[in-house]
Structure formats: structure tokens, C-alpha cells
Design an enzyme around this catalytic site. Structure first.
Site, PDB file in Angstrom:
ATOM      1  N   LEU A  63      59.543-108.823 -52.385  1.00 59.85           N
ATOM      2  CA  LEU A  63      60.057-107.739 -51.344  1.00 59.85           C
ATOM      3  C   LEU A  63      61.379-106.924 -52.317  1.00 59.85           C
ATOM      4  CD1 LEU A  63      60.498-109.146 -47.795  1.00 59.85           C
ATOM      5  CD2 LEU A  63      58.666-107.853 -48.877  1.00 59.85           C
TER       6      LEU A  63
ATOM      7  N   ARG B 160      53.010-109.983 -47.331  1.00 53.66           N
ATOM      8  CA  ARG B 160      52.226-110.685 -46.561  1.00 53.66           C
ATOM      9  C   ARG B 160      51.272-111.794 -47.105  1.00 53.66           C
ATOM     10  NH1 ARG B 160      50.863-104.906 -43.472  1.00 53.66           N
ATOM     11  NH2 ARG B 160      52.879-105.085 -42.259  1.00 53.66           N
TER      12      ARG B 160
ATOM     13  N   TYR C 124      57.173-112.488 -39.275  1.00 53.80           N
ATOM     14  CA  TYR C 124      57.827-111.381 -40.018  1.00 53.80           C
ATOM     15  C   TYR C 124      56.801-111.032 -41.114  1.00 53.80           C
ATOM     16  CZ  TYR C 124      59.148-115.873 -42.689  1.00 53.80           C
ATOM     17  OH  TYR C 124      59.024-117.175 -43.630  1.00 53.80           O
ATOM     18  N   GLU C 125      57.359-110.143 -41.816  1.00 50.64           N
ATOM     19  CA  GLU C 125      56.372-109.323 -42.758  1.00 50.64           C
ATOM     20  C   GLU C 125      55.278-108.374 -41.833  1.00 50.64           C
ATOM     21  OE1 GLU C 125      57.878-110.339 -46.748  1.00 50.64           O
ATOM     22  OE2 GLU C 125      58.197-110.927 -44.594  1.00 50.64           O
ATOM     23  N   GLY C 126      55.573-108.178 -40.594  1.00 48.28           N
ATOM     24  CA  GLY C 126      54.656-107.629 -39.615  1.00 48.28           C
ATOM     25  C   GLY C 126      54.243-108.625 -38.679  1.00 48.28           C
TER      26      GLY C 126
END
Length: 380
Positions: A93, A244, A363-365
Site C-alpha cells: 500500500l 488484496r 479490510y482491503e475491500g
């Protein structure tokens, strides 16, 4: 696909495994229960070179491959899921978007310190009213008379916040353009007006620090615009694709640790005159856990392979993240069940695995987003 690990990949696993066994395992219970983010341990972990697996040597990297990095994230998660996500957020990230979208000047300025581990990185996209829907950004960046930007707003649930030295932060530069009005910036800790708010008290990953970022008239040099004005949404989405895979690897490691603990316990715990593992209801449960983990492994490694090869990997990353995180949750819950009452006690590690596993579905979508990504590609 052939997943016979190369000598280099095996060396990355060994580095992470040795660090996990010698430095993380002896103190994980204390650090988890007390919510300790140990910066000295993080620095030692980064000094091993795990962050530089697939980046060029000229920036301090090992110039190997994405799978080497993913293997390290997976291995660390077996011992300390918080340390695992600290590395994943740092690499996927922060380092990766600078490497992928940065100018050569930005790369030369920021990458060596981040890759070599003298600097820690973070990523700030989520806001109180902009989680899954990134278009709801309220943080704004306006240009001053010199073309620099003045940043105002806040970000929440930021991994490594407070400790990180470099942050990738997203803000609206033109609200009328919606997602096309979002821009990305490289922000440094210590800049005037950049402070930290609430530290989150979380269900799991207690050894990972999660805090709020607060921006009050923070002056950002125009040279720190990342990827071009209005390109922030693209930067964010492509960065999260890679992130992801890191979360999927973390989930895989958590699941493996839970299974290993459950297998050992089932051999030792005697009920009705024989070990638990001799009961078909338990042995079949363990077999099912193993099958799910191996299926997840193939999905995670495939996504890492595709990313390294420069092939489209968005859908594969979404599938791997969704499946591996669901497996981590299922396997850790089953591990607690096998431990029985002891599994519900913090005396044994399976309670921690279950707490840590839950966030990988979010998290991360969220996993619902992964279904949106996958179905969207199917029905295009």
C-alpha cells in the site's frame, strides 16, 4: 500451475520463519494481550530485506518476484498476524504505488528508505463516511498561489499510522468530478498540521497499530502529487488490487497456524480413553480444514504469479482474498471448537487466530466488494 518454490523463494520463507520462531513467537501472547506495537521488532523484520522482494536493486530491492514477498507475509502471519499486516501495508500500500505511479525523482527519494527498512509506510484512503464507497471522500486538497497543495480532512482505520514515516493519502482536488476528482499525495510524518487522532481498540491484530490521520492546512509540495491530478482513484484501486493478495496471504497464514494448533491438540487431548484425533468427527473436520487451506493456497499463489508476470490480476486477487479470508475464519472457528472450552480461553492461541481472522474479511475491500469485482468482470 507449478508451485515448486525456487531456492530464492525458499530463502524468503526461511527468513520469515526464523524471525517468527525466534523473535515473534516468544512474545506474541504478551504483545497481543497488551496491544503492543513493537517498533524495534518491526525495524528488525524490515532489516531482513523482506520488503524489497520484487523491487529493483537500484532502489535497494532484491529484484526477485512477488511470490517471494507473499510467502513472507504468509509465514509471518503464522506467528503474528499483526506483524504480517504491518509488512503488507508497508509494501503493497505504500512502496508499490510509489514504485508503480511515482516519478523517478519520487522513487529515488522515497523507495530506498522504505525498501531497506529505515522508513515505515502507510496508506490513507478510508474516512468516517467513505469506506467501501471511496467516492465519498471529504478530505480536500486545494492549490495555493505557488501550485502547492493545502490538505484538510481526516482518515480512519489506518494501519501503521502514528509510527509510519511516509503516507500515501487521497484527497478531493475537484469535488465536481466525483472519483475523477480524487488525487493521491505522498505525505511525510512531521509536516506541520499533520497529526494523529484516535488509536483504535480492535477485536484482533492487536500488535498492528491502527490510528486516525488528521490534516489541518498541511502544505504538500506539488512535487509530492502521485500519478497526476485526478488520477487518485485509479492509483487507489490498482494499489488495493495488490494489497488484496497480501491480505489473502495473511489469511492463509492464520488458517495454517490454526490448523497446526488444532492437529497437535487433537493428538494430545484424551477423551473417553483415546485422543480426539481418533474420533472421526474430529479427524474429518481436520481433513476438511486442510482441503480448504490448500485450495486457498493455489488461489493466492496464482494471483501473486499473475501480478509478477504483468498479467491482469484484479479478479484473481479478489477471488483469492475472498476465499482465503473466508477459509481463515472457518478454519479458526473450527480450531476453537476442537479445543473446546480451552479454545475459548486466551490461554491457547486459537482464540487469537479467530480474532485475527475476522478482519481479513473486511479490510482491503470487504468480501462483498470482492463479489462485486468478480461478478462485474463475469457480466461485462
Amino acid at each position: 500451475m507449478n508451485f515448486n518454490l525456487t531456492d530464492v523463494q525458499q530463502e524468503f520463507v526461511k527468513l520469515a520463519k526464523d524471525f517468527g520462531e525466534k523473535k515473534l513467537a516468544p512474545t506474541i501472547t504478551e504483545r497481543d494481550h497488551q496491544g503492543i506495537f513493537d517498533r524495534a521488532l518491526v525495524d528488525e523484520m524490515l532489516s531482513l530485506g523482506l520488503a524489497g522482494a520484487y523491487f529493483e536493486e537500484k532502489y535497494g530491492g532484491a529484484e526477485c518476484d512477488v511470490l517471494s514477498y507473499i510467502l513472507a507475509v504468509e509465514e509471518l502471519a503464522k506467528y503474528d498476524a499483526g506483524m504480517s499486516i504491518t509488512l503488507s501495508a508497508h509494501v503493497s500500500l505504500c512502496i508499490n504505488p510509489i514504485w508503480q505511479f511515482g516519478t523517478e525523482e519520487q522513487k529515488e527519494k522515497y523507495l530506498p528508505g522504505l525498501i531497506e527498512g529505515t522508513k515505515l509506510g502507510a496508506f490513507g484512503l478510508t474516512e468516517p463516511n467513505a469506506g467501501t464507497d471511496a467516492s465519498g471522500q471529504q478530505t480536500v486538497a486545494t492549490k495555493d498561489e505557488n501550485g502547492d497543495y493545502i490538505l484538510n480532512g481526516s482518515k480512519v482505520f489506518i494501519t501503521n499510522a502514528g509510527e509510519a514515516d511516509v503516507y500515501i493519502v487521497f484527497a478531493m482536488t475537484d469535488k465536481s468530478q466525483g472519483t475523477k476528482g480524487i488525487s493521491a499525495f505522498i505525505i511525510e510524518k512531521g509536516w506541520e498540521g499533520f497529526t494523529f487522532g484516535k488509536k483504535e481498540d480492535k477485536l484482533g491484530i492487536h500488535t498492528s497499530q491502527t490510528m486516525e490521520l488528521v490534516f489541518q492546512n498541511v502544505k504538500v509540495p506539488k512535487e509530492n502529487l502521485l500519478g497526476g491530478e485526478g488520477k487518485g482513484f485509479k492509483v487507489a484501486m490498482m494499489t488495493l488490487d495488490g494489497g488484496r493478495i497480501g491480505v489473502a496471504a495473511q489469511a492463509l497464514g492464520i488458517a495454517e497456524a490454526a490448523l497446526n494448533d488444532a492437529v497437535e491438540y487433537s493428538k494430545q487431548r484424551v477423551q473417553f480413553g483415546k485422543p480426539l484425533c481418533k474420533f472421526q468427527s474430529v479427524s474429518f473436520k481436520l481433513a476438511d480444514m486442510k482441503m480448504k487451506i490448500e485450495a486457498a493456497r493455489n488461489l493466492v499463489y496464482k494471483a501473486a504469479f499473475l501480478k509478477h508476470e504483468g498479467q491482469p490480476f484484479t479478479v484473481d486477487a479478489a477471488i483469492a482474498k475472498r476465499f482465503a479470508s473466508d477459509v481463515a475464519m472457518e478454519v479458526s472457528v473450527e480450531a476453537v471448537q476442537i479445543f473446546g472450552g480451552y479454545g475459548y480461553s486466551e490461554e491457547y492461541p486459537v482464540a487469537r487466530h479467530m480474532r485475527d481472522a475476522k478482519i481479513t474479511q473486511i479490510y482491503e475491500g470487504t468480501n462483498e466488494v470482492q463479489l462485486m469485482v468478480t461478478s462485474g468482470a463475469l457480466l461485462r
